[in-house]
Design an enzyme around this catalytic site. Sequence first.
Site, mmCIF file in Angstrom:
data_model
loop_
_atom_site.group_PDB
_atom_site.id
_atom_site.type_symbol
_atom_site.label_atom_id
_atom_site.label_comp_id
_atom_site.label_asym_id
_atom_site.label_seq_id
_atom_site.Cartn_x
_atom_site.Cartn_y
_atom_site.Cartn_z
ATOM 1 N N HIS A 1 -22.922 9.795 15.134
ATOM 2 C CA HIS A 1 -22.880 10.501 13.852
ATOM 3 C C HIS A 1 -22.248 9.625 12.772
ATOM 4 O O HIS A 1 -22.603 9.720 11.600
ATOM 5 C CB HIS A 1 -22.118 11.819 14.002
ATOM 6 C CG HIS A 1 -22.688 12.695 15.073
ATOM 7 N ND1 HIS A 1 -23.973 13.187 15.014
ATOM 8 C CD2 HIS A 1 -22.168 13.108 16.250
ATOM 9 C CE1 HIS A 1 -24.208 13.899 16.107
ATOM 10 N NE2 HIS A 1 -23.137 13.865 16.877
ATOM 11 N N ARG B 1 -24.854 7.480 11.293
ATOM 12 C CA ARG B 1 -25.724 8.224 10.362
ATOM 13 C C ARG B 1 -25.029 8.456 9.027
ATOM 14 O O ARG B 1 -25.675 8.441 7.972
ATOM 15 C CB ARG B 1 -26.154 9.539 11.017
ATOM 16 C CG ARG B 1 -27.086 9.262 12.195
ATOM 17 C CD ARG B 1 -27.203 10.375 13.189
ATOM 18 N NE ARG B 1 -27.986 9.934 14.346
ATOM 19 C CZ ARG B 1 -28.009 10.567 15.505
ATOM 20 N NH1 ARG B 1 -27.298 11.669 15.689
ATOM 21 N NH2 ARG B 1 -28.741 10.094 16.496
ATOM 22 N N ASN C 1 -21.572 15.955 10.445
ATOM 23 C CA ASN C 1 -21.844 15.450 9.093
ATOM 24 C C ASN C 1 -20.599 14.957 8.360
ATOM 25 O O ASN C 1 -20.715 14.470 7.238
ATOM 26 C CB ASN C 1 -22.538 16.534 8.258
ATOM 27 C CG ASN C 1 -23.738 17.134 8.964
ATOM 28 O OD1 ASN C 1 -23.777 18.318 9.275
ATOM 29 N ND2 ASN C 1 -24.726 16.318 9.255
ATOM 30 N N GLY D 1 -21.590 31.828 -6.937
ATOM 31 C CA GLY D 1 -22.274 33.016 -6.442
ATOM 32 C C GLY D 1 -22.926 32.782 -5.093
ATOM 33 O O GLY D 1 -22.801 33.582 -4.164
ATOM 34 N N THR D 2 -23.627 31.668 -4.985
ATOM 35 C CA THR D 2 -24.340 31.333 -3.744
ATOM 36 C C THR D 2 -23.736 30.152 -2.997
ATOM 37 O O THR D 2 -24.083 29.931 -1.829
ATOM 38 C CB THR D 2 -25.792 30.941 -4.074
ATOM 39 O OG1 THR D 2 -25.746 29.822 -4.988
ATOM 40 C CG2 THR D 2 -26.556 32.096 -4.723
ATOM 41 N N GLY D 3 -22.922 29.365 -3.669
ATOM 42 C CA GLY D 3 -22.442 28.094 -3.112
ATOM 43 C C GLY D 3 -23.438 26.968 -3.309
ATOM 44 O O GLY D 3 -23.119 25.800 -3.053
ATOM 45 N N ASP E 1 -16.476 29.299 -9.869
ATOM 46 C CA ASP E 1 -16.867 29.798 -11.190
ATOM 47 C C ASP E 1 -16.501 31.288 -11.193
ATOM 48 O O ASP E 1 -15.789 31.776 -10.308
ATOM 49 C CB ASP E 1 -18.344 29.513 -11.499
ATOM 50 C CG ASP E 1 -19.321 30.312 -10.657
ATOM 51 O OD1 ASP E 1 -18.877 31.078 -9.759
ATOM 52 O OD2 ASP E 1 -20.542 30.195 -10.882
ATOM 53 N N ARG F 1 -20.904 35.812 -3.737
ATOM 54 C CA ARG F 1 -21.647 37.071 -3.847
ATOM 55 C C ARG F 1 -22.263 37.524 -2.524
ATOM 56 O O ARG F 1 -22.840 38.610 -2.450
ATOM 57 C CB ARG F 1 -22.752 36.937 -4.907
ATOM 58 C CG ARG F 1 -22.201 36.902 -6.326
ATOM 59 C CD ARG F 1 -23.312 36.810 -7.357
ATOM 60 N NE ARG F 1 -22.777 36.933 -8.717
ATOM 61 C CZ ARG F 1 -23.256 36.309 -9.782
ATOM 62 N NH1 ARG F 1 -24.286 35.487 -9.657
ATOM 63 N NH2 ARG F 1 -22.724 36.489 -10.964
ATOM 64 N N GLY G 1 -25.263 25.902 -6.188
ATOM 65 C CA GLY G 1 -25.049 25.041 -7.358
ATOM 66 C C GLY G 1 -23.830 24.156 -7.182
ATOM 67 O O GLY G 1 -23.845 22.971 -7.565
#
Length: 149
Positions: free
Chosen positions: A133, A136, A99, A66-68, A8, A109, A70
């Site tokens: 793994h 899982r 994973n 901004g944070t990853g 974004d 950010r 969302g």
Amino acid sequence: MRIRIGSDHAGFALKESVKAHLVAQGHDVFDEGPATQDSVDYPVYAGRVARVVAAGEADLGILVCGTGLGMAIAANKVHGVRAVQVSDPEFARMARAHNNANVLTLAGRYTDEATAARIVDTFLATPFEGGRHGRRIEQISDIENGGRG
Ligand code: RB5
């Protein structure tokens, strides 16, 4: 490797940096946008990248907001996507090894360009370990398909 990338407005600058880093390494990088820093809604770009990865048309996705956070929430709504927000190279290694993450999200950010490059390099270089793994991951898929894991 075929990589889809998107962001974004808050992740735009880091997306451009990561894209240049990957292209310089010879990866096949397709940018889903945006093309400017004008304000946009991150779920639009998360959906674009996640759907392509889920369809097998890209090997991995990278999303930057901004944070990853969302981006990870939105991308994980797509069936078959395992998106992880990573701020540290060691967690990039674990996200692949244990994973089998197929989408990496970054915090535009909060993560500097050099750290992002190390995260991305680690993410791309680390294979899934399989074995216990893998069992899982199959349990995660079962939950996704309406089962109990
Ligand atoms: C945009 O202001 C910001 O909310 C977005 O980039 C992201 O951090 C959301 O998770």
